[in-house]
Design an enzyme around this catalytic site. Structure first.
Site, short mmCIF file in Angstrom:
data_model
loop_
_atom_site.label_atom_id
_atom_site.label_comp_id
_atom_site.label_asym_id
_atom_site.label_seq_id
_atom_site.Cartn_x
_atom_site.Cartn_y
_atom_site.Cartn_z
N GLY A 171 -15.86 70.75 11.05
CA GLY A 171 -15.45 70.62 9.65
C GLY A 171 -16.48 71.20 8.70
N ALA A 172 -17.01 72.37 9.02
CA ALA A 172 -18.14 72.92 8.25
C ALA A 172 -17.72 73.83 7.11
CB ALA A 172 -19.06 73.71 9.20
N ASN A 173 -16.43 73.95 6.83
CA ASN A 173 -16.01 74.87 5.79
C ASN A 173 -15.93 74.24 4.39
OD1 ASN A 173 -13.52 73.67 7.20
ND2 ASN A 173 -12.67 74.36 5.26
N SER A 174 -16.10 72.91 4.31
CA SER A 174 -16.04 72.26 3.00
C SER A 174 -16.85 70.97 3.01
CB SER A 174 -14.59 71.96 2.61
OG SER A 174 -14.03 71.03 3.52
N GLY A 175 -17.09 70.43 1.83
CA GLY A 175 -17.71 69.12 1.68
C GLY A 175 -19.05 68.96 2.36
N LEU A 176 -19.22 67.83 3.04
CA LEU A 176 -20.48 67.52 3.71
C LEU A 176 -20.83 68.56 4.77
CD1 LEU A 176 -20.15 63.67 4.30
CD2 LEU A 176 -21.73 64.80 2.73
N SER A 225 -19.11 55.92 8.34
CA SER A 225 -18.94 55.49 6.95
C SER A 225 -19.26 54.01 6.85
CB SER A 225 -17.50 55.74 6.50
OG SER A 225 -17.22 55.06 5.29
N TYR A 284 -8.60 54.00 8.86
CA TYR A 284 -9.80 54.82 8.63
C TYR A 284 -11.04 54.03 9.01
CZ TYR A 284 -13.49 57.49 6.39
OH TYR A 284 -14.65 58.20 6.16
#
Length: 334
Positions: free
Chosen positions: A50-55, A190, A215
Site C-alpha cells: 500500500g505504498a502509493n498513498s497515505g502512510l 491501530s 476493523y
C-alpha cells in the site's frame, strides 16, 4: 446552536494555527536531522504494501531518501506508477544535483492485491525470482470500515486484507528474510484494536457485521500475529514489531459518511489535530531503520516509543489459535 458552532470553529482555527506553527518548526528540525542519516538504508531492500498513498507513500519517500531500494506492492499498478514518478520528482527537487548519483535509493513498482491469495502468491513468486535479498517487510496496506464485502477467496474484506493477506505474504517471504538477516518485519496496526475481539465462531462476520468492530478485530489480529511470529522467529535474527500511527489524515477513511454541512468543520479539525501522513509514518520509518531497536522483537510502538498492550492483545493461547486457523484459511500446508 449558532454560538456553539462559531466557538467550535474558532477553537479549531486556533488549534490549527498553533499546530501549523509547531509543524513548521518540527519539519525544519526533521530536515536538519535527516541530513545525517541520508545513507542509513543504502544497500537495503524494503517492501512496503500500500505504498502509493497515505502512510505507505510517506514511508516510501523517507526510506528512499535514506538510500533504500523500495518495492511498492500496490493493488492498482497505474496509481502506483504515478505515485512512484511523483516521488522521484519530489526527491530530485528536494536534493537537487547530487555529487553521488546513488545517494538516493531506487523505486520498484509491483502489483499486489491483498484481497486475492492468488495475487499474493504470484507476487511472492515473482519477487523471490528477482530479488536476492529482503531486509525489511512493512505490512502497511489496510482497509478501514468498508461496507460488508468479501475478498476473492470469500473472506470478510477487512479481516481478509488487513490480516490474512499479510499473513500469507509474510509466510511466503520468511525464507528470503531469514537469508537476508539481520532483517525486520514491521506491522501497522491501530489503537482501535482495543475495541475488537477475536470471535473464532464468526471470523468471517457472516452471523453479524459491524464495520467498526471488524476493523478493530483485524487490527487486534495484526498484534496477535506479530507476537506469535516474534516467538517463532526467536534465534533467526529476524525481528518483527507492530505499531499504531495515531490519527492520520489519509484516504483510509473514504468509507466514512460525513454529512455535507459538517464536512468544512471536520476538515478544519482534522487539519488542526490529525497527523500528516509524514508525521504518522515516523514510527514505521523508525522501526524499519533505527539502530536503536536492533534485536528488539514482539513489541508494540507508538510515536517511536514502546507502549503497553491490553491483556487481550498479549493472550498467547488466542495468538496461537489464530495462527493455526489463519494457516488453514490461506491454505498453508504444514
Amino acid at each position: 446552536m449558532a454560538v456553539a458552532t462559531v466557538a467550535a470553529l474558532l477553537a479549531a482555527l486556533g488549534g490549527g494555527l498553533w499546530l501549523a506553527a509547531r509543524r513548521f518548526v518540527g519539519s525544519r528540525a526533521q530536515r536538519l536531522q535527516g541530513s545525517a542519516d541520508s545513507g542509513l538504508m543504502r544497500g537495503k531492500t524494503v517492501l512496503i504494501t500500500g505504498a502509493n498513498s497515505g502512510l505507505g507513500r510517506a514511508t516510501a519517500a523517507e526510506l528512499l531518501r535514506m538510500g533504500a531500494r523500495v518495492i511498492m506492492g500496490c493493488r492498482d499498478r497505474a496509481r502506483a506508477e504515478a505515485a512512484a514518478g511523483q516521488l522521484r520528482r519530489e526527491l530530485d527537487q528536494a536534493e537537487g544535483p547530487r555529487p553521488d548519483a546513488r545517494a538516493a535509493g531506487e523505486l520498484v513498482v509491483k502489483e499486489l492485491d491483498l484481497a486475492s491469495l492468488r495475487s499474493v502468491r504470484a507476487f511472492c513468486q515473482e519477487l523471490l525470482q528477482e530479488e536476492p535479498r529482503l531486509d525489511v517487510l512493512i505490512n502497511n496496506a489496510g482497509i478501514f470500515q468498508c461496507p460488508y464485502a468479501k475478498t476473492e477467496d470469500g473472506f470478510e474484506m477487512q479481516f481478509g486484507v488487513n490480516h490474512l493477506g499479510h499473513f500469507l505474504l509474510t509466510h511466503l517471504l520468511l525464507g528470503l528474510l531469514k537469508n537476508s538477516a539481520p532483517s525486520r518485519i514491521v506491522v501497522v496496526s491501530s489503537k482501535l484494536y482495543k475495541y475488537g475481539d477475536i470471535n473464532f465462531e464468526d471470523l468471517n462476520s457472516e452471523q453479524s457485521y459491524n464495520k467498526s468492530f471488524c476493523y478493530s478485530r483485524s487490527k487486534l489480529a495484526n498484534i496477535l500475529f506479530t507476537r506469535e511470529l516474534a516467538r517463532r522467529l526467536e534465534g533467526t535474527n529476524v525481528t518483527v514489531n507492530v505499531l499504531h500511527p495515531g490519527i492520520v489524515r489519509t484516504n483510509l477513511g473514504r468509507h466514512i459518511n460525513i454529512p455535507l454541512l459538517v464536512k468544512p468543520l471536520f476538515n478544519l479539525v482534522s487539519w488542526a489535530f490529525f497527523k500528516t501522513p509524514a508525521e504518522g509514518a515516523q514510527t514505521s520509518i523508525f522501526l524499519a531503520s533505527s539502530p536503536e531497536i536492533e534485536g528488539v522483537s514482539g513489541k508494540y510502538f507508538g510515536d517511536c516509543k514502546e507502549e503497553e498492550l491490553l491483556p487481550k492483545a498479549v493472550d498467547e493461547l488466542v495468538a496461537r489459535k489464530l495462527w493455526d486457523i489463519s494457516e488453514v484459511m490461506v491454505g498453508i500446508l504444514k
